[in-house]
Write an enzyme that holds these catalytic residues in place. Structure first.
Site, PDB file in Angstrom:
ATOM      1  N   TYR A  99      -2.821  -0.808  10.193  1.00  0.00           N
ATOM      2  CA  TYR A  99      -2.739  -0.933   8.706  1.00  0.00           C
ATOM      3  C   TYR A  99      -1.164  -0.780   8.058  1.00  0.00           C
ATOM      4  O   TYR A  99      -0.787  -1.622   7.481  1.00  0.00           O
ATOM      5  CB  TYR A  99      -3.824  -0.104   8.140  1.00  0.00           C
ATOM      6  CG  TYR A  99      -3.866  -0.689   6.636  1.00  0.00           C
ATOM      7  CD1 TYR A  99      -4.715  -1.540   6.039  1.00  0.00           C
ATOM      8  CD2 TYR A  99      -3.372   0.444   5.687  1.00  0.00           C
ATOM      9  CE1 TYR A  99      -5.066  -1.829   4.582  1.00  0.00           C
ATOM     10  CE2 TYR A  99      -3.560   0.235   4.182  1.00  0.00           C
ATOM     11  CZ  TYR A  99      -4.320  -0.690   3.870  1.00  0.00           C
ATOM     12  OH  TYR A  99      -4.310  -1.123   2.334  1.00  0.00           O
ATOM     13  N   SER A 114       0.871  -1.120   0.093  1.00  0.00           N
ATOM     14  CA  SER A 114       0.181  -0.146   0.023  1.00  0.00           C
ATOM     15  C   SER A 114       0.884   1.187   0.039  1.00  0.00           C
ATOM     16  O   SER A 114       2.284   1.279   0.354  1.00  0.00           O
ATOM     17  CB  SER A 114      -0.767  -0.180   1.094  1.00  0.00           C
ATOM     18  OG  SER A 114      -1.532   1.148   1.609  1.00  0.00           O
TER      19      SER A 114
HETATM   20  P1  NDP Z   1     -11.868  -4.815  -1.154  1.00  0.00           P
HETATM   21  O1  NDP Z   1     -12.228  -4.544   0.326  1.00  0.00           O
HETATM   22  O2  NDP Z   1     -12.631  -4.484  -2.522  1.00  0.00           O
HETATM   23  O3  NDP Z   1     -11.357  -6.496  -1.031  1.00  0.00           O
HETATM   24  C1  NDP Z   1     -10.919  -6.788  -0.085  1.00  0.00           C
HETATM   25  C2  NDP Z   1     -10.818  -8.321  -0.275  1.00  0.00           C
HETATM   26  O4  NDP Z   1     -10.354  -9.119   0.627  1.00  0.00           O
HETATM   27  C3  NDP Z   1     -12.229  -9.082  -0.421  1.00  0.00           C
HETATM   28  O5  NDP Z   1     -12.202  -9.693  -1.587  1.00  0.00           O
HETATM   29  C4  NDP Z   1     -12.405  -9.662   0.741  1.00  0.00           C
HETATM   30  O6  NDP Z   1     -13.230 -10.803   0.519  1.00  0.00           O
HETATM   31  C5  NDP Z   1     -10.973 -10.249   1.133  1.00  0.00           C
HETATM   32  N1  NDP Z   1     -11.050 -10.337   2.756  1.00  0.00           N
HETATM   33  C6  NDP Z   1     -10.815  -9.480   3.563  1.00  0.00           C
HETATM   34  N2  NDP Z   1     -10.667  -9.901   4.788  1.00  0.00           N
HETATM   35  C7  NDP Z   1     -10.854 -11.272   4.545  1.00  0.00           C
HETATM   36  C8  NDP Z   1     -10.649 -12.488   5.225  1.00  0.00           C
HETATM   37  N3  NDP Z   1     -10.613 -12.339   6.636  1.00  0.00           N
HETATM   38  N4  NDP Z   1     -10.764 -13.908   4.740  1.00  0.00           N
HETATM   39  C9  NDP Z   1     -10.937 -13.863   3.088  1.00  0.00           C
HETATM   40  N5  NDP Z   1     -11.061 -12.798   2.558  1.00  0.00           N
HETATM   41  C10 NDP Z   1     -10.906 -11.428   3.158  1.00  0.00           C
HETATM   42  O7  NDP Z   1     -10.631  -4.001  -0.988  1.00  0.00           O
HETATM   43  P2  NDP Z   1      -9.578  -3.374  -2.093  1.00  0.00           P
HETATM   44  O8  NDP Z   1      -9.740  -4.275  -3.544  1.00  0.00           O
HETATM   45  O9  NDP Z   1      -9.310  -2.209  -2.103  1.00  0.00           O
HETATM   46  O10 NDP Z   1      -8.070  -4.173  -1.360  1.00  0.00           O
HETATM   47  C11 NDP Z   1      -7.425  -5.237  -1.692  1.00  0.00           C
HETATM   48  C12 NDP Z   1      -6.088  -5.255  -1.448  1.00  0.00           C
HETATM   49  O11 NDP Z   1      -5.289  -4.055  -1.668  1.00  0.00           O
HETATM   50  C13 NDP Z   1      -5.901  -5.106   0.322  1.00  0.00           C
HETATM   51  O12 NDP Z   1      -4.819  -5.709   0.905  1.00  0.00           O
HETATM   52  C14 NDP Z   1      -5.823  -3.553   0.564  1.00  0.00           C
HETATM   53  O13 NDP Z   1      -4.996  -3.281   1.824  1.00  0.00           O
HETATM   54  C15 NDP Z   1      -4.734  -3.194  -0.600  1.00  0.00           C
HETATM   55  N6  NDP Z   1      -4.887  -1.681  -0.950  1.00  0.00           N
HETATM   56  C16 NDP Z   1      -6.052  -0.935  -1.393  1.00  0.00           C
HETATM   57  C17 NDP Z   1      -5.860   0.111  -1.828  1.00  0.00           C
HETATM   58  C18 NDP Z   1      -7.107   0.895  -2.351  1.00  0.00           C
HETATM   59  O14 NDP Z   1      -6.991   2.131  -2.683  1.00  0.00           O
HETATM   60  N7  NDP Z   1      -8.101   0.309  -2.480  1.00  0.00           N
HETATM   61  C19 NDP Z   1      -4.575   0.847  -1.832  1.00  0.00           C
HETATM   62  C20 NDP Z   1      -3.519   0.171  -1.314  1.00  0.00           C
HETATM   63  C21 NDP Z   1      -3.542  -1.165  -0.962  1.00  0.00           C
HETATM   64  P3  NDP Z   1     -14.672 -10.973   1.242  1.00  0.00           P
HETATM   65  O15 NDP Z   1     -15.514  -9.794   1.060  1.00  0.00           O
HETATM   66  O16 NDP Z   1     -15.392 -12.371   0.633  1.00  0.00           O
HETATM   67  O17 NDP Z   1     -13.927 -11.359   2.645  1.00  0.00           O
END
Ligand code: NDP
Length: 254
Positions: A157, A144
Site C-alpha cells: 500500500y 495517503s
Molecule cells: P472505501 O473502501 O470506502 O472505498 C474504496 C472504493 O474503491 C470503493 O468505492 C470501491 O468500490 C473502489 N474499488 C476498490 N477496488 C476496486 C476495483 N478493483 N475496481 C473498481 N473499484 C474499486 O475506502 P476509502 O473511501 O477509505 O478509500 C478511498 C481512497 O482513499 C483509496 O485510494 C484509499 O487508499 C484512500 N485513502 C483512504 C484513507 C482513509 O483513512 N479512509 C486514508 C488515506 C487514503 P467497489 O466496492 O464498488 O469495488
C-alpha cells in the site's frame, strides 16, 4: 466570475460509490459538475447515483474492475461518452491488504499495485486525449499518509501511495503545456469501510489516530468535498504537481 463553478463540467470518480470518493463526488456535484462514478459493486453504485440525483446532480454509474488496466481505458471512454466530455478525473479507487511483508504473496502485492497505482496511470493515460481535445483538464490522484510514512502492515500500500505522489509530479510536468493540472490529495485517517476494517485488524489504531491528530477527531468523507472542488476548478489553474494533506494536521504533528 465564480472561481469554483463547475457547471458544464463532467467528472469521473473511480471508487465514487462510497467513502472518500463519494464525499468528493458530492462536492463536485454541488459545484455543478455532472458525475460518473465507477466501482465493482453495482448496488452500492446505484445507491450513490440516487443520492447524487436527489441532491440535484446529473449522475451515472459504470461498472469496472480497475485492477484490470484495459478495463480502465474502456471505462474512461465510456465515461466520456456518457455526458459527452470529460474534464475531471479523480483516481480514488483503492484497497489495502494488511499483512507483515514476509507474509505477502506476490499476487497480493500485484493486486494492491494494480488497483491503487497502475489504474491511476491507465485512467490518466486514457483521459489525456479527451482533456487535450477539450483544451484542458484536472486530474486528482488520491495518496495517503502512507505516501509519507511507513507502517509494518502496508508494504504494498505504501509503495503504491508513494508512487502516486511521484507519478503525479511526472504527469504534471508533462501535461502542464496542455493546460491539464495534476495534483494529489493525501487523506489523513478518515472513517470509511476501508478504515473500519483497519480498526478491526490493527489493535489500538483508533485511539492512536485520535491522540496524534491535532484536530482531535477522525476525518469524514465530507472533509474531502472542498479540496476536490478546489483542485477541479479554475481556482487551482496554477497549482500542479502538488500533494496536499487533508488530515486535520496529522502529518505535521511533531
Ligand atoms: P472505501 O473502501 O470506502 O472505498 C474504496 C472504493 O474503491 C470503493 O468505492 C470501491 O468500490 C473502489 N474499488 C476498490 N477496488 C476496486 C476495483 N478493483 N475496481 C473498481 N473499484 C474499486 O475506502 P476509502 O473511501 O477509505 O478509500 C478511498 C481512497 O482513499 C483509496 O485510494 C484509499 O487508499 C484512500 N485513502 C483512504 C484513507 C482513509 O483513512 N479512509 C486514508 C488515506 C487514503 P467497489 O466496492 O464498488 O469495488
Amino acid at each position: 466570475m465564480n472561481l469554483f463553478d463547475l457547471s458544464g463540467r463532467v467528472a469521473l470518480v473511480t471508487g465514487g460509490n462510497g467513502g472518500i470518493g463519494l464525499g468528493m463526488a458530492r462536492g463536485l456535484a454541488g459545484a455543478g459538475a455532472a458525475i460518473v462514478i465507477a466501482g465493482r459493486n453495482a448496488a452500492k453504485s446505484a445507491a450513490a447515483v440516487k443520492a447524487l440525483e436527489a441532491a440535484g446532480a446529473r449522475a451515472a454509474a459504470l461498472e469496472a474492475d480497475l485492477a484490470d488496466a484495459q478495463a480502465c481505458a474502456a471505462l474512461v471512454a465510456a465515461a466520456a461518452r456518457r455526458f459527452g466530455r470529460l474534464d475531471i478525473l479523480v483516481n480514488n479507487a483503492g484497497i489495502n491488504i494488511r499483512k507483515q511483508p514476509q507474509d505477502y504473496t506476490i499476487a497480493e502485492w500485484n493486486e494492491v499495485l494494480a488497483t491503487n497505482l497502475t489504474s491511476a496511470f491507465a485512467c490518466a493515460h486514457a483521459a489525456y486525449p479527451e482533456m487535450k481535445k477539450a483544451g484542458g483538464g484536472k486530474i486528482i490522484n488520491i495518496g495517503s499518509m502512507m505516501s509519507i510514512f511507513g507502517a509494518s502492515f502496508v508494504a504494498a500500500y505504501a509503495a503504491s501511495k508513494g508512487g502516486i505522489v511521484q507519478m503525479t509530479k511526472a504527469l504534471a510536468t508533462a501535461w502542464a503545456k496542455d493546460n491539464i493540472q495534476v495534483n494529489a490529495v493525501l487523506p489523513g485517517w478518515i472513517d470509511t469501510e476501508l478504515t473500519r476494517r483497519a480498526r478491526e485488524q490493527v489493535e489500538g489504531l483508533h485511539d492512536r489516530v485520535l491522540a496524534r491528530t491535532p484536530a482531535g477527531r477522525w476525518g469524514v468523507p465530507e472533509d474531502h468535498a472542498g479540496i476536490a472542488i478546489f483542485l477541479a476548478s479554475k481556482a487551482s489553474d496554477f497549482v500542479t504537481g502538488a500533494a496536499i494533506p487533508v488530515d486535520g494536521g496529522y502529518s505535521v504533528q511533531g
